[in-house]
Design an enzyme around this catalytic site. Structure first.
Site, PDB file in Angstrom:
ATOM      1  N   GLU A   1      -5.204   5.290 -18.265  1.00 14.94           N
ATOM      2  CA  GLU A   1      -5.227   5.708 -19.682  1.00 14.94           C
ATOM      3  C   GLU A   1      -6.811   5.748 -19.876  1.00 14.94           C
ATOM      4  O   GLU A   1      -7.646   4.835 -19.781  1.00 14.94           O
ATOM      5  CB  GLU A   1      -4.851   4.878 -20.848  1.00 14.94           C
ATOM      6  CG  GLU A   1      -5.039   5.260 -22.164  1.00 14.94           C
ATOM      7  CD  GLU A   1      -4.917   6.843 -22.477  1.00 14.94           C
ATOM      8  OE1 GLU A   1      -3.743   7.127 -22.114  1.00 14.94           O
ATOM      9  OE2 GLU A   1      -5.715   7.307 -22.771  1.00 14.94           O
TER      10      GLU A   1
ATOM     11  N   CYS B   1      -6.403  12.254 -12.646  1.00 15.62           N
ATOM     12  CA  CYS B   1      -5.909  12.247 -13.813  1.00 15.62           C
ATOM     13  C   CYS B   1      -6.700  11.560 -14.881  1.00 15.62           C
ATOM     14  O   CYS B   1      -8.021  12.439 -15.208  1.00 15.62           O
ATOM     15  CB  CYS B   1      -4.577  11.579 -13.743  1.00 15.62           C
ATOM     16  SG  CYS B   1      -3.584  12.004 -15.018  1.00 15.62           S
TER      17      CYS B   1
ATOM     18  N   HIS C   1      -1.734  13.188  -9.228  1.00 15.49           N
ATOM     19  CA  HIS C   1      -1.906  11.899  -8.372  1.00 15.49           C
ATOM     20  C   HIS C   1      -1.726  11.967  -6.861  1.00 15.49           C
ATOM     21  O   HIS C   1      -0.307  11.637  -6.567  1.00 15.49           O
ATOM     22  CB  HIS C   1      -0.702  10.711  -9.148  1.00 15.49           C
ATOM     23  CG  HIS C   1      -1.205  10.300 -10.568  1.00 15.49           C
ATOM     24  ND1 HIS C   1      -1.867   9.157 -10.757  1.00 15.49           N
ATOM     25  CD2 HIS C   1      -0.849  10.761 -11.778  1.00 15.49           C
ATOM     26  CE1 HIS C   1      -1.932   9.014 -11.895  1.00 15.49           C
ATOM     27  NE2 HIS C   1      -1.490  10.018 -12.663  1.00 15.49           N
TER      28      HIS C   1
ATOM     29  N   GLU D   1      -2.252   9.997  -4.504  1.00 13.07           N
ATOM     30  CA  GLU D   1      -2.104   8.671  -4.006  1.00 13.07           C
ATOM     31  C   GLU D   1      -0.683   8.116  -3.939  1.00 13.07           C
ATOM     32  O   GLU D   1      -0.342   7.263  -3.051  1.00 13.07           O
ATOM     33  CB  GLU D   1      -2.788   7.607  -4.850  1.00 13.07           C
ATOM     34  CG  GLU D   1      -2.233   7.195  -6.069  1.00 13.07           C
ATOM     35  CD  GLU D   1      -2.511   7.904  -7.170  1.00 13.07           C
ATOM     36  OE1 GLU D   1      -3.059   9.053  -7.211  1.00 13.07           O
ATOM     37  OE2 GLU D   1      -2.075   7.623  -8.536  1.00 13.07           O
TER      38      GLU D   1
HETATM   39  N1  GLN Z   1      -3.068  10.846 -20.379  1.00 17.00           N
HETATM   40  C1  GLN Z   1      -3.926   9.840 -19.978  1.00 17.00           C
HETATM   41  C2  GLN Z   1      -5.392   9.754 -20.306  1.00 17.00           C
HETATM   42  O1  GLN Z   1      -5.438  10.383 -21.326  1.00 17.00           O
HETATM   43  C3  GLN Z   1      -4.151  10.145 -18.359  1.00 17.00           C
HETATM   44  C4  GLN Z   1      -2.810  10.160 -17.753  1.00 17.00           C
HETATM   45  C5  GLN Z   1      -2.917   9.778 -16.159  1.00 17.00           C
HETATM   46  O2  GLN Z   1      -3.843   9.249 -15.774  1.00 17.00           O
HETATM   47  N2  GLN Z   1      -1.738   9.854 -15.626  1.00 17.00           N
HETATM   48  O3  GLN Z   1      -6.212   9.086 -20.051  1.00 17.00           O
END
Ligand code: GLN
Length: 214
Positions: free
Chosen positions: A53, A84, A192, A194
């Protein structure tokens, strides 16, 4: 620094798939280090910023004292790979962030958080990635997309066909979106890499680190 030996690549270890990233990097021939402190930032030849996040990673990075050191190192040319939330952390500009949300920056892009929708809109897609001779199976989890790229940014992958969209409307929206970019020694993916067992994206980054050190 030259890399006749394996480069040492750090994985920012504040949140996310730290172990999985390290395993993929090691498969691709790098040595790895979990990074939480400024001294560790100073030791590495490249840094991976995992998903999670972005608002939390940002706050933790500030609390651990690595936000400014990493920002400076990346701007001074430390190779970086964000996945992400890590992509969000590398972006110079974000849309749908929270008020005052800080990033490391470096990538001349606009990244939209949660662009494909919320958790239910997680999906998988086979991507054509520049330089790969077969598709890369990608998993997207509350992923961002890249909304705008600066002149020096290369688009490395876009969503072509979506396989398991849990919500058809979100999936239809996804097609054509930019989900992997490169700018010099910075690489970022919305997905992702990984967790799907295919080390090619990590290998691309290890090559970038080797090239930058040469
Ligand atoms: N929604 C997340 C964000 O805003 C990212 C999601 C993720 O890394 N899988 O940071």
């Amino acid at each position: 620094m030259s890399h006749a030996t394996a480069p040492l690549i750090g994985v920012l270890a504040l949140q996310g798939d730290v172990r999985e990233h390290r395993a993929m990097l090691e498969r691709a021939g790098a040595e790895t280090l979990a990074v939480r402190r400024p001294e560790e930032v100073a030791r590495v030849d490249g840094i991976v910023i995992p998903g999670g996040e972005s608002t939390t990673i940002s706050k933790l990075a500030r609390a651990f004292g690595v936000l400014d050191p990493l920002r400076e190192a990346l701007h001074a040319g430390l190779p970086g790979f964000g996945t992400c939330a890590g992509m969000i952390m590398l972006a110079e500009h974000i849309e749908a962030g929270i008020a005052g949300q800080e990033t490391f920056g470096g990538l001349d892009v606009v990244v939209r958080r949660n662009a494909f929708g919320r958790q239910v809109d997680s999906f998988e897609a086979d991507l054509e990635v520049t330089g790969f001779d077969s598709p890369f199976h990608a998993m997207f989890i509350r992923a961002p997309w890249v909304e705008k790229v600066g002149q020096s940014v290369e688009v490395v992958a876009r969503v072509s066909v979506v396989h398991h969209g849990e919500r058809p409307h979100a999936a239809a929206d996804a097609v054509g979106r930019i989900v992997a970019v490169r700018q010099g020694s910075l690489l970022a993916t919305s997905f992702h890499p990984e967790i799907t067992g295919d080390p090619r994206i990590h290998a691309m980054f290890v090559d970038m680190v080797r090239e930058s050190g040469g």
